[in-house]
Design a protein around this motif. Sequence first.
Motif, PDB file in Angstrom:
ATOM      1  N   LEU A 127      34.049   2.615  -7.511  1.00 48.38           N
ATOM      2  CA  LEU A 127      34.044   1.274  -8.096  1.00 48.38           C
ATOM      3  C   LEU A 127      33.422   0.300  -7.103  1.00 48.38           C
ATOM      4  O   LEU A 127      33.840   0.221  -5.949  1.00 48.38           O
ATOM      5  CB  LEU A 127      35.469   0.827  -8.428  1.00 48.38           C
ATOM      6  N   SER A 128      32.436  -0.455  -7.573  1.00 47.01           N
ATOM      7  CA  SER A 128      31.809  -1.494  -6.764  1.00 47.01           C
ATOM      8  C   SER A 128      32.224  -2.845  -7.342  1.00 47.01           C
ATOM      9  O   SER A 128      31.913  -3.150  -8.499  1.00 47.01           O
ATOM     10  CB  SER A 128      30.284  -1.356  -6.794  1.00 47.01           C
ATOM     11  N   VAL A 129      32.951  -3.632  -6.559  1.00 46.13           N
ATOM     12  CA  VAL A 129      33.460  -4.915  -7.041  1.00 46.13           C
ATOM     13  C   VAL A 129      32.409  -5.998  -6.822  1.00 46.13           C
ATOM     14  O   VAL A 129      32.001  -6.278  -5.690  1.00 46.13           O
ATOM     15  CB  VAL A 129      34.771  -5.296  -6.325  1.00 46.13           C
ATOM     16  N   ASP A 130      31.951  -6.597  -7.916  1.00 47.10           N
ATOM     17  CA  ASP A 130      30.896  -7.611  -7.853  1.00 47.10           C
ATOM     18  C   ASP A 130      31.000  -8.462  -9.108  1.00 47.10           C
ATOM     19  O   ASP A 130      30.921  -7.941 -10.223  1.00 47.10           O
ATOM     20  CB  ASP A 130      29.525  -6.937  -7.776  1.00 47.10           C
ATOM     21  N   SER A 131      31.189  -9.762  -8.940  1.00 43.61           N
ATOM     22  CA  SER A 131      31.314 -10.645 -10.102  1.00 43.61           C
ATOM     23  C   SER A 131      29.966 -11.104 -10.629  1.00 43.61           C
ATOM     24  O   SER A 131      29.891 -11.812 -11.629  1.00 43.61           O
ATOM     25  CB  SER A 131      32.157 -11.879  -9.741  1.00 43.61           C
ATOM     26  N   GLY A 132      28.868 -10.718  -9.958  1.00 43.60           N
ATOM     27  CA  GLY A 132      27.534 -11.100 -10.414  1.00 43.60           C
ATOM     28  C   GLY A 132      27.059 -10.208 -11.555  1.00 43.60           C
ATOM     29  O   GLY A 132      27.699  -9.228 -11.936  1.00 43.60           O
ATOM     30  N   PHE A 133      25.880 -10.550 -12.102  1.00 42.64           N
ATOM     31  CA  PHE A 133      25.301  -9.776 -13.193  1.00 42.64           C
ATOM     32  C   PHE A 133      24.447  -8.660 -12.589  1.00 42.64           C
ATOM     33  O   PHE A 133      23.249  -8.808 -12.383  1.00 42.64           O
ATOM     34  CB  PHE A 133      24.469 -10.677 -14.106  1.00 42.64           C
ATOM     35  N   THR A 134      25.069  -7.543 -12.294  1.00 35.91           N
ATOM     36  CA  THR A 134      24.421  -6.436 -11.611  1.00 35.91           C
ATOM     37  C   THR A 134      23.488  -5.672 -12.548  1.00 35.91           C
ATOM     38  O   THR A 134      23.837  -5.377 -13.689  1.00 35.91           O
ATOM     39  CB  THR A 134      25.476  -5.462 -11.055  1.00 35.91           C
ATOM     40  N   ASP A 135      22.289  -5.361 -12.053  1.00 38.12           N
ATOM     41  CA  ASP A 135      21.360  -4.496 -12.778  1.00 38.12           C
ATOM     42  C   ASP A 135      21.789  -3.063 -12.516  1.00 38.12           C
ATOM     43  O   ASP A 135      21.547  -2.513 -11.447  1.00 38.12           O
ATOM     44  CB  ASP A 135      19.927  -4.734 -12.281  1.00 38.12           C
ATOM     45  N   ILE A 136      22.438  -2.441 -13.490  1.00 36.92           N
ATOM     46  CA  ILE A 136      23.015  -1.125 -13.238  1.00 36.92           C
ATOM     47  C   ILE A 136      21.937  -0.050 -13.090  1.00 36.92           C
ATOM     48  O   ILE A 136      22.157   0.956 -12.420  1.00 36.92           O
ATOM     49  CB  ILE A 136      24.040  -0.718 -14.329  1.00 36.92           C
ATOM     50  N   VAL A 137      20.779  -0.261 -13.698  1.00 35.48           N
ATOM     51  CA  VAL A 137      19.705   0.719 -13.567  1.00 35.48           C
ATOM     52  C   VAL A 137      19.133   0.672 -12.151  1.00 35.48           C
ATOM     53  O   VAL A 137      19.015   1.692 -11.470  1.00 35.48           O
ATOM     54  CB  VAL A 137      18.603   0.464 -14.606  1.00 35.48           C
ATOM     55  N   ALA A 138      18.795  -0.535 -11.684  1.00 36.07           N
ATOM     56  CA  ALA A 138      18.249  -0.681 -10.336  1.00 36.07           C
ATOM     57  C   ALA A 138      19.272  -0.282  -9.278  1.00 36.07           C
ATOM     58  O   ALA A 138      18.925   0.262  -8.233  1.00 36.07           O
ATOM     59  CB  ALA A 138      17.783  -2.115 -10.109  1.00 36.07           C
TER      60      ALA A 138
END
Length: 298
Positions: A127-138
């Motif tokens: 699990l990677s905790v990040d409240s930003g809009f992460t590009d899951i593909v990149a």
Amino acid sequence: MQRDDLIDLNAFMAVAEERSFTRAAAKLGTSQSALSHAMRRLEVRVGVRLLTRTTRSVAPTDAGERLLATLRPSLEQIEQELAVVGALREKPAGNIRITASQHAVDTILWPALARLLPDHPDVHVELSVDSGFTDIVAGRFDAGVRLGEALAKDMVAVRIGPDLRMAVVGSPSYFAGRASPTTPQDLSAHRCINLRLLSGGGLYAWELEKDGREVRVRVDGQLAFDNINLITRAAEAGFGLAFVMENQIAAQVADGRLIRVLNDWCPSFPGYHLYYPSRRQPSAVFTLLVEALRHKKS
């Protein structure tokens, strides 16, 4: 294609993405000298330089960037197919990487994983905790968790949580001698605790709504945090009003440490969804996780 070619291409992708022979070697479980040999062999094979090396960094050349852009989706497809084949084993097994906010991890993901994992020792979850809009593909994540109203249209979305509500709260000490706000405009006369967004770095504008009328309020105060727990603690200490998820402060409201205001301006909204690329072919272990997380209406 020879076996060594696949090994060299995989090594090149690791070095190009990590921008470091040291980190790439650790990632692949090999030595730096073996990686250097593989890179020299590959560059001789293709006849062009693929990496620019300095004493401090490694970066792909233009030719390297072109090869990387072609190579990444191909190797990822191979990894996915191998995972699907491996999933034909009797027991689901494999690695899953998910990015999510701290609130989603605390309220949805961890409770589900704590129930699931003891019965599936060959399932590994990061699990990677990040409240930003992460590009899951990149970012090479298998999936991400986001609120239902903020999902990209090219993603498969599975609902994993109930509707949510926000709450505007302050401590009894803060409200001593102050009139409670009854409209969003009243917030300009109050000290408020800001949330610093990790994506973009701006301050979050409080989103309020009543009878179909939506209002975004830029609030002001002494404090700003990028952590909801700190915002809640500051509100309890009387430093101002906070705008947080209702279920994050339920205990504090119940025992009187915090007082809710502007309830009629805080309607419910779609809760968390697990999302992943529509082109992904789910493996058995991924399907197992999705079913464990899927929201069941009571």
